[in-house]
Design a protein around this motif. Structure first.
Motif, PDB file in Angstrom:
ATOM      1  N   UNK A   1       0.824  -1.210   0.000  1.00  0.00           N
ATOM      2  CA  UNK A   1       0.000   0.000   0.000  1.00  0.00           C
ATOM      3  C   UNK A   1       0.864   1.269   0.000  1.00  0.00           C
ATOM      4  N   UNK A   2       0.413   2.253  -0.760  1.00  0.00           N
ATOM      5  CA  UNK A   2       1.055   3.589  -0.806  1.00  0.00           C
ATOM      6  C   UNK A   2       2.519   3.561  -1.245  1.00  0.00           C
ATOM      7  N   UNK A   3       2.875   2.575  -2.027  1.00  0.00           N
ATOM      8  CA  UNK A   3       4.260   2.513  -2.530  1.00  0.00           C
ATOM      9  C   UNK A   3       4.445   3.508  -3.674  1.00  0.00           C
ATOM     10  N   UNK A   4       5.624   4.102  -3.706  1.00  0.00           N
ATOM     11  CA  UNK A   4       5.925   5.157  -4.683  1.00  0.00           C
ATOM     12  C   UNK A   4       7.077   4.684  -5.587  1.00  0.00           C
ATOM     13  N   UNK A   5       7.032   5.099  -6.845  1.00  0.00           N
ATOM     14  CA  UNK A   5       8.104   4.756  -7.802  1.00  0.00           C
ATOM     15  C   UNK A   5       9.351   5.595  -7.466  1.00  0.00           C
ATOM     16  N   UNK A   6      10.533   4.978  -7.496  1.00  0.00           N
ATOM     17  CA  UNK A   6      11.752   5.765  -7.227  1.00  0.00           C
ATOM     18  C   UNK A   6      11.995   6.836  -8.290  1.00  0.00           C
ATOM     19  N   UNK A   7      12.562   7.941  -7.853  1.00  0.00           N
ATOM     20  CA  UNK A   7      13.064   8.938  -8.801  1.00  0.00           C
ATOM     21  C   UNK A   7      14.321   8.379  -9.453  1.00  0.00           C
ATOM     22  N   UNK A   8      14.632   8.866 -10.650  1.00  0.00           N
ATOM     23  CA  UNK A   8      15.838   8.387 -11.358  1.00  0.00           C
ATOM     24  C   UNK A   8      17.073   9.108 -10.821  1.00  0.00           C
ATOM     25  N   UNK A   9      17.316   8.957  -9.524  1.00  0.00           N
ATOM     26  CA  UNK A   9      18.502   9.578  -8.927  1.00  0.00           C
ATOM     27  C   UNK A   9      19.730   8.712  -9.221  1.00  0.00           C
ATOM     28  N   UNK A  10      20.884   9.292  -9.034  1.00  0.00           N
ATOM     29  CA  UNK A  10      22.119   8.593  -9.389  1.00  0.00           C
ATOM     30  C   UNK A  10      22.272   7.270  -8.633  1.00  0.00           C
ATOM     31  N   UNK A  11      21.857   7.249  -7.346  1.00  0.00           N
ATOM     32  CA  UNK A  11      22.035   6.018  -6.555  1.00  0.00           C
ATOM     33  C   UNK A  11      21.060   4.920  -6.979  1.00  0.00           C
ATOM     34  N   UNK A  12      19.947   5.332  -7.584  1.00  0.00           N
ATOM     35  CA  UNK A  12      18.979   4.352  -8.087  1.00  0.00           C
ATOM     36  C   UNK A  12      19.509   3.788  -9.406  1.00  0.00           C
ATOM     37  N   UNK A  13      19.966   4.697 -10.264  1.00  0.00           N
ATOM     38  CA  UNK A  13      20.484   4.265 -11.572  1.00  0.00           C
ATOM     39  C   UNK A  13      21.678   3.328 -11.432  1.00  0.00           C
ATOM     40  N   UNK A  14      22.478   3.534 -10.383  1.00  0.00           N
ATOM     41  CA  UNK A  14      23.658   2.679 -10.185  1.00  0.00           C
ATOM     42  C   UNK A  14      23.252   1.208 -10.029  1.00  0.00           C
ATOM     43  N   UNK A  15      22.060   0.990  -9.487  1.00  0.00           N
ATOM     44  CA  UNK A  15      21.629  -0.382  -9.168  1.00  0.00           C
ATOM     45  C   UNK A  15      20.756  -0.992 -10.267  1.00  0.00           C
TER      46      UNK A  15
ATOM     47  N   UNK B   1      19.497  -1.573 -14.385  1.00  0.00           N
ATOM     48  CA  UNK B   1      19.883  -1.666 -15.790  1.00  0.00           C
ATOM     49  C   UNK B   1      19.442  -0.397 -16.546  1.00  0.00           C
ATOM     50  N   UNK B   2      20.369   0.252 -17.270  1.00  0.00           N
ATOM     51  CA  UNK B   2      20.046   1.502 -17.984  1.00  0.00           C
ATOM     52  C   UNK B   2      18.833   1.382 -18.916  1.00  0.00           C
ATOM     53  N   UNK B   3      18.553   0.176 -19.397  1.00  0.00           N
ATOM     54  CA  UNK B   3      17.392   0.006 -20.297  1.00  0.00           C
ATOM     55  C   UNK B   3      16.086   0.350 -19.578  1.00  0.00           C
ATOM     56  N   UNK B   4      16.134   0.367 -18.245  1.00  0.00           N
ATOM     57  CA  UNK B   4      14.893   0.613 -17.492  1.00  0.00           C
ATOM     58  C   UNK B   4      14.791   2.045 -16.983  1.00  0.00           C
ATOM     59  N   UNK B   5      15.805   2.858 -17.161  1.00  0.00           N
ATOM     60  CA  UNK B   5      15.829   4.186 -16.543  1.00  0.00           C
ATOM     61  C   UNK B   5      14.663   5.063 -17.006  1.00  0.00           C
ATOM     62  N   UNK B   6      14.237   4.871 -18.285  1.00  0.00           N
ATOM     63  CA  UNK B   6      13.166   5.730 -18.824  1.00  0.00           C
ATOM     64  C   UNK B   6      11.905   5.639 -17.960  1.00  0.00           C
ATOM     65  N   UNK B   7      11.664   4.451 -17.384  1.00  0.00           N
ATOM     66  CA  UNK B   7      10.465   4.253 -16.550  1.00  0.00           C
ATOM     67  C   UNK B   7      10.515   5.167 -15.321  1.00  0.00           C
ATOM     68  N   UNK B   8      11.687   5.290 -14.723  1.00  0.00           N
ATOM     69  CA  UNK B   8      11.842   6.099 -13.502  1.00  0.00           C
ATOM     70  C   UNK B   8      11.889   7.590 -13.844  1.00  0.00           C
ATOM     71  N   UNK B   9      12.460   7.901 -15.016  1.00  0.00           N
ATOM     72  CA  UNK B   9      12.475   9.305 -15.449  1.00  0.00           C
ATOM     73  C   UNK B   9      11.043   9.786 -15.658  1.00  0.00           C
ATOM     74  N   UNK B  10      10.186   8.905 -16.143  1.00  0.00           N
ATOM     75  CA  UNK B  10       8.793   9.285 -16.415  1.00  0.00           C
ATOM     76  C   UNK B  10       7.911   9.215 -15.152  1.00  0.00           C
ATOM     77  N   UNK B  11       8.106   8.211 -14.339  1.00  0.00           N
ATOM     78  CA  UNK B  11       7.143   7.929 -13.255  1.00  0.00           C
ATOM     79  C   UNK B  11       7.638   8.190 -11.842  1.00  0.00           C
ATOM     80  N   UNK B  12       8.915   8.558 -11.690  1.00  0.00           N
ATOM     81  CA  UNK B  12       9.466   8.757 -10.343  1.00  0.00           C
ATOM     82  C   UNK B  12       8.593   9.692  -9.516  1.00  0.00           C
TER      83      UNK B  12
END
Ligand code: ABU
Length: 407
Positions: free
Chosen positions: A73-87, A89-100
């Motif tokens: 419940x009430x879970x939020x999508x991570x922002x595409x911050x540097x520490x998130x991107x480090x963990x 796969x770059x192919x998925x970053x667009x999802x966080x850039x759009x929905x973070x």
């Protein structure tokens, strides 16, 4: 291969304390062949443990009596911050850039309903096995917060494994490196408070600042193994970077746990006779050991064939069998936004002979069977999407057993 790894280690921005060659000569433990020494209960150091209290777990496999399960419940999508991107796969970053910053339930409503229903089914299956289930609070992670160093909203209450570690009768609250997770411990505060009131030991690892010295904003988008987004300015410990085998705990340096954090845990646990060992796996986006190395029962560990363990020989010499997990059978195109398909090996031991495992991972069921472990198959595919398998979604609060030495 080994020479290449040694070269990579020596090129790390945060160098290993000792070389691979030195490590194999000295640092792990004196692993004694197949001879599992009983815990020395006469030693006054160990008598500080209270196995009659509400909290007691010494390893990953003793019979599970009580478990904390996360909440979606009430879970939020991570922002595409540097520490998130480090963990991730770059192919998925667009999802966080759009929905973070948005609620997951708004971003993928149909998928979310299935995820929620899988979690509730998992709870029922666990209860059906006679295990007491406690739940995290449905904390609202959409609320904004501000520290002296950054502002954000939160992430989720889904993965207690990342933040809580039970060692004997002590609950240790870890730190969490992603800035969005800074106040995530409040989702578990009522649960932990309740155990503390009933007699558990409770420790919170010093809260790091997560400032620009600790998190490297200029981290490479394509890191080499050992090139971590976090520095060593303050200790960082994520509980999911450690696995417990009685008086020996094994952990890894990852993007979210640093050497200072491993050292903090080592010094904290040493007076109670617990040794913390650092293991090394070749994985440039390392975050949490439990998709890479899982302890099944005394003498058996599940390993990830794509992330080789550098200290293999130590375990083998001690009489342990390292069994490679099969390639996961997650269907192509299934959204694994926050993790790899290796969540398949992120299982939860009910006891040394039974394991909660994804229903469709038939090859893995067979591998467990060969180890003398029967699978309890449960649907997990949609729960995987936000970054966790059964191990991540849970924290074992009580396991029936003794604090023993297996090495
Ligand atoms: N909970 C982090 C998962 C790491 C991985 O995908 O292997």
């Amino acid at each position: 291969m080994l020479r290449r790894l040694v070269q990579q280690c020596s090129q790390m921005k945060t160098p290993l304390r000792v070389s691979v060659a030195q490590r194999s000569a000295s640092s792990l433990v004196d692993l004694r062949e197949g001879d599992y020494k009983s815990f020395d209960t006469q030693n006054p150091q160990y008598q500080q443990f209270n196995d009659k209290g509400p909290v007691w777990a010494c390893n990953e496999w003793d019979p599970l009596e009580e478990v904390l399960i996360g909440r979606p419940e009430n879970a939020v999508v991570p922002y595409a911050r540097v520490e998130v991107k480090a963990c991730i796969d770059p192919k998925k970053w667009h999802f966080f850039e759009k929905n973070g910053g948005k609620y997951w339930a708004d971003v993928m409503p149909e998928h979310w309903k299935k995820l929620v229903s899988e979690v509730e089914t998992f709870v029922k299956v666990v209860e059906g096995e006679g295990i007491k289930v406690v739940r995290a609070d449905a904390f609202d992670h959409g609320k904004e917060f501000k520290t002296p160093f950054f502002a954000s909203n939160g992430l989720y209450s889904a993965m207690p494994r990342d933040i809580l570690m039970v060692v004997g009768d002590e609950i240790i609250e870890a730190t969490l490196a992603w800035r969005q997770r800074y106040f995530e411990f409040y989702a578990f505060r009522n649960v932990v408070l309740d155990y503390w009131k009933r007699g558990a030991k409770w420790t919170m690892i010093p809260k790091p600042s997560c400032d620009s010295r600790l998190i490297n904003e200029n981290h490479s988008p394509d890191p080499k193994y050992g090139d971590f987004v976090t520095t060593e300015t303050e200790p960082l410990v994520e509980a999911a970077d450690f696995v417990r085998a009685g008086t020996d705990i094994f952990g890894q340096r990852s993007h979210v746990t640093n050497q200072a954090g491993i050292e903090w845990l080592r010094r904290h646990l040493a007076p109670r006779g617990i040794r913390v060992h650092e293991l090394h796996f070749v994985e440039p986006r390392a975050m949490h050991i439990d998709t890479t190395f899982a302890l099944v029962k005394p003498g058996y560990a599940l390993t990830n064939p794509k992330r080789p363990l550098l200290e293999k020989d130590k375990f083998i010499k001690a009489g342990w069998k390292l069994v490679d997990a099969p390639i996961p059978s997650v269907p192509d195109g299934h959204p694994m936004w926050m993790a790899s398909v290796w969540l398949a090996m992120n299982t939860l031991m009910k006891d040394p002979s039974h394991v909660f495992v994804e229903k469709n991972e038939v090859a893995l069921h067979k591998v467990f069977e060969k180890m003398g472990v029967k699978s309890i198959p449960v649907d997990l595919l949609h729960m995987n999407t936000i970054g966790g398998g059964f191990h991540c979604w849970t924290c074992d609060i009580r396991r029936r057993g003794k604090m023993e030495c297996y090495f």
